[in-house]
Design an enzyme around this catalytic site. Structure first.
Site, short mmCIF file in Angstrom:
data_model
loop_
_atom_site.label_atom_id
_atom_site.label_comp_id
_atom_site.label_asym_id
_atom_site.label_seq_id
_atom_site.Cartn_x
_atom_site.Cartn_y
_atom_site.Cartn_z
N LEU A 101 32.23 -20.25 23.63
CA LEU A 101 32.05 -18.77 23.90
C LEU A 101 33.81 -18.30 23.21
CD1 LEU A 101 31.31 -15.76 24.49
CD2 LEU A 101 32.30 -16.35 26.92
N GLU B 198 36.96 -17.65 21.04
CA GLU B 198 37.39 -17.83 19.65
C GLU B 198 38.81 -17.80 19.68
OE1 GLU B 198 34.96 -15.39 17.22
OE2 GLU B 198 33.05 -16.11 18.31
N PRO B 199 39.43 -17.99 18.54
CA PRO B 199 40.81 -17.93 18.13
C PRO B 199 41.54 -16.53 18.71
CG PRO B 199 40.02 -19.16 16.45
CD PRO B 199 38.70 -18.52 17.29
N THR C 144 35.22 -27.14 26.61
CA THR C 144 35.25 -28.63 27.60
C THR C 144 34.05 -29.22 27.01
OG1 THR C 144 36.26 -27.22 29.22
CG2 THR C 144 35.36 -29.29 29.85
N GLU D 170 37.50 -20.20 32.37
CA GLU D 170 36.47 -19.74 33.35
C GLU D 170 36.75 -18.34 33.72
OE1 GLU D 170 34.02 -22.60 34.76
OE2 GLU D 170 34.58 -24.12 33.31
N GLY D 171 37.58 -17.44 33.33
CA GLY D 171 37.90 -16.12 33.78
C GLY D 171 39.18 -16.25 34.70
#
Lengths: 376, 403
Positions: free
Chosen positions: B130, B132-133, B163, B381-382
């Site tokens: 999901l 991106e740079p 991951t 993850e948030g």
């Protein structure tokens, strides 16, 4: 008189040290850590500032700065790299203590060499862990009679233990209960240097740190200031050394805030720069607020050091050191947080500051100055 | 029913068995995993010695974990903390990842059979692409594109911090099917390992911590996959390009998969902090005579308060996953769990190092490693900030205007 401006000279020192930090130290930080030593060329440039061997002009140095100037210089250098900055300061501890507390003979014996040897190292065996302040140090420097003194005890986080010439050991004279220091040459017997951790240190790899156990006898010439030394001078000098850890922590924290703020101004999320979100900007605003209080606390303690032996100095130093350690660890943590996943990568320096600040916070920690507090 | 916080003896014993094994078999390689950025070569043999069924990411005959009265998600919390108490490198060799969880949430029955079931039945590892740079938390900013070309979708873009990305059986990649249609046009695509045009640009990042975990940068260059690899694909009107029906939007699926795993992230942090605390407690007890009495009493109250803080972090985790087991709404509770535990775990480890003095941060102990490892838990993850936005929505009854 109430005056909160730095002097012109102190401002010049601050600007010069920040300039050197930006030009030289920042770029060398990774190298110093990887090779576990400050690169020679960088050390030479820091040497020129006088920090690695502060000595008076009579002894071939550029003068010994007052404590506040010293701390301002160190904070500035630590904005480049706290590891290199504290390595320089700790190395300079030998010259500083000899210059401030030594006899004339000791000053002439050591200072001209320290002030001219661009790759020489000093070091002070100071800390004992267990939350002990200097007045509680259990390392003994005790007169056995007929001009012989027994030196015995264990010190932790001893910088340059294997090469410092001289290594200055700070302990307590059990007869008077006052601080004393001994000058230990590098080849002295009765000095057991523990191994350097194999895989480095959390954040202070630019300087070798060892646990060192001392058990030796010395003559009166090796007693800093001689048998009749005034303990008050040493208390002040030790206070200055302890505060330098706080100054390095604050420099590191202040630079982390600058770096994270620049990132938060550039990085866009949800249609706005990160800095426009209070959940992000308040982290850094809180950091700036704490750093301001922390720096003033440090400065006040630094000024008190130079005001001579006054009651409560040791506790004032401990407050400044413990608060700075706690603030810097938490601020550098928040700087990583602001960069998010990028902050966790070694491509950005905030992860190094996170490590360095936490490591500095363990050096002179005393749980009596604040209890553990959960984040929420 | 009366309120009770007592776990069953069976689950407690199961957790203890795993935890003891983790200390004995996993922890001795913790430093190795950090230094070499990889699990030890003989990790399979190590896993084989585990007294309970934990499987490995690539073992085709995974033994089933026993069921407990508490339910799967509560059990998994206990297992996660127990397994990672020795050291969390073990997660990287047994963890399945979260890509297949997205399949389960967003896939059609056929897709679930094809991509999800084999992972849970036979083992396997999946990744999630999901970030991106140029974005992390703001998932509306997906730049990776998916363009229809006959019976294929053609992906182009870069995904970061995935991951297991470089080693997973497949990656669930989020890509926009129509930039003009905005975030609703972001769909999820299953991209199997070895697909032409799918490159591992960087197998593992150089990180502050969790160095043995594979954190990959993935590059998609004209990477063509069959149309039916779009999750939710039915061949009907709701399929892309263009906006998806709200229930099948790629972002909601992505965030749903993350929600289930949030308390487990916190449990990993609790494992690191509890391990640090237990090691520090033992060392400090040995050094007790070296502390002045007034200082020792403060050391003891610090240790007690840290244990209490970790206990509270477990409670919010259990609450979130208890709701999950009952299939009740737990979005807010999962965010509470992830926001609450990790930052306190950081502080516990730091405080333990401080109490031990300068040697506490030496690499002769593992505390400094766990202090580096733990930092990611409040980010990935948030982040804690994103969790606060979610909790804030519940507090303000959805009336807030925060993104």
């Amino acid at each position: 008189m109430f005056e909160l401006d730095l002097s012109e000279e102190q401002i010049a020192v601050r600007d010069l040290s920040r300039d050197l930090a930006t030009r030289v130290l920042a770029g060398a930080a990774r190298d110093a850590e990887t090779n576990r030593r400050v690169p020679d060329e960088v050390w030479r440039q820091v040497f020129e500032t006088g920090l690695t061997a502060p000595a008076s002009e009579d002894h071939g140095g550029g003068g010994i700065p007052d404590t506040l100037t010293h701390l301002v210089a160190l904070e500035g250098l630590a904005t480049g790299d706290p590891g290199i900055a504290i390595a320089a300061m700790w190395s300079g501890g030998s010259a500083l203590l000899v210059g401030l507390c030594g006899t004339a003979a000791q000053q002439y014996a050591y200072l001209p060499r320290l002030a001219s040897d661009r790759q020489g190292r000093g070091g002070v065996a100071l800390y004992e862990g267990f939350g002990r302040a200097p007045s509680e140090y259990q390392t003994r420097i005790e007169h056995l009679g007929s001009g012989t003194w027994q030196v015995a005890g264990t010190k932790v986080a001893v910088p340059f233990a294997a090469e410092a010439d001289p290594l200055v050991l700070v302990g307590t004279d059990p007869t008077t209960g006052e601080l004393r220091a001994a000058l230990i040459p590098p080849d002295a017997g009765g000095v057991a240097i523990g191994p350097r951790p194999e895989h480095g240190h959390l954040g202070l790899d630019a300087v070798p740190l060892h646990t060192v156990t001392f058990d030796l006898t010395i003559g009166p010439g090796q007693l800093l200031g001689g048998p009749g030394a005034a303990a008050g001078l040493l208390v002040g000098a030790v206070g200055r050394l302890r505060l330098s850890v706080a100054a390095a922590a604050i420099g590191c924290a202040a630079r982390s805030v600058e770096y994270a703020a620049a990132y938060a101004n550039e990085r866009i999320a949800f249609g706005k720069p990160l800095a426009a979100f209070q959940g992000v900007s308040f982290l850094l605003a809180d950091a700036a607020i704490q750093i301001e209080a922390c720096r003033l606390d440090l400065w006040r303690a630094g000024v008190r050091v130079d005001a001579g032996p006054i009651g409560g100095l040791e506790r004032a130093v401990s407050h400044a050191v413990n608060y700075a350690g706690s603030v810097a660890a938490s601020v550098t943590r928040d700087a990583v947080q602001v960069l998010g996943g990028h902050g966790f990568m070694r491509d950005h320096p905030v992860e190094r500051w996170y490590r360095a600040a936490a490591a500095l916070s363990t050096i002179d920690f005393d749980p009596t100055y604040a209890a553990f507090a959960p984040a929420l | 029913m009366t309120v009770s916080f007592e776990l069953s003896d069976d689950l407690v014993g199961y957790g203890r068995e795993i935890r003891d094994w983790s200390v004995e078999a996993v922890r001795p390689y913790a430093r190795y995993a950090d230094v070499h950025h990889a699990a030890p070569d003989h990790w399979r043999q190590i896993v084989e010695t585990c007294p309970v069924a934990i499987g490995t990411h690539d073992r085709r005959q995974v033994k089933r974990q026993p069921a407990f009265a508490e339910g799967k998600w509560v059990r998994d919390l206990v297992v996660t903390e127990s397994l990672t108490y020795g050291d969390h490198w073990i997660s990287n060799v047994i963890g399945a990842g979260i890509g297949h969880l997205v399949v389960k949430l967003m896939g059609t029955p056929e897709q679930i059979d094809k991509w999800y079931r084999p992972i849970v039945d036979n083992g396997g590892q999946t990744a999630f692409g999901l970030t991106e740079p140029q974005f992390g938390s703001d998932t509306s900013m997906v730049e990776t594109t998916a363009t229809r070309d006959g019976d294929t979708w053609v992906l182009n873009g870069t995904k970061m911090y995935c991951t297991y990305g470089g080693q997973a059986d497949y990656v669930v990649v989020f890509a926009s099917t129509d930039k003009a249609a905005g975030p609703a046009a972001i769909r999820a695509f299953v991209v199997p390992k070895g697909t032409s045009g799918f490159h591992v640009a960087k197998f593992n990042e150089d990180k502050l911590g969790i160095r043995s975990w594979t954190t990959s940068e993935l590059l998609f260059e004209d990477c063509a996959i069959p149309v039916e690899n779009q999750l939710g694909w039915t061949g009907g009107d709701g399929d892309g390009p263009g906006p998806a029906p709200r229930t099948r939007s790629g972002r909601s699926g992505a965030l749903g998969a993350l929600a289930q795993n949030k308390p487990n992230i916190s449990a990993t942090g609790i494992a690191m902090a509890q391990a640090s605390l237990d090691i520090a407690t033992d060392l400090l007890q040995e050094q007790r005579q070296s502390f002045a009495p007034h200082r020792w009493s403060l050391v003891e109250s610090d240790l007690e308060n840290m244990n209490a803080a970790l206990g509270r972090a477990r409670l919010v985790n259990f609450r979130a996953q208890w709701l999950q087991d009952l299939q009740r709404a737990n979005k807010t509770e999962a965010s509470v769990a992830k926001a609450y535990g990790p930052p306190t775990c950081e502080r516990v480890i730091r405080r333990c190092m401080q109490l031990l003095g300068p040697d506490g941060a030496s690499t002769d102990l593992l505390l400094e490693k766990w202090y580096r490892d733990v930092k990611i838990l409040d980010i990935f993850e948030g982040s804690g900030q994103v969790q606060r936005i979610i909790v804030g929505r519940a507090v303000f009854g959805g009336a807030d205007r925060v993104a």
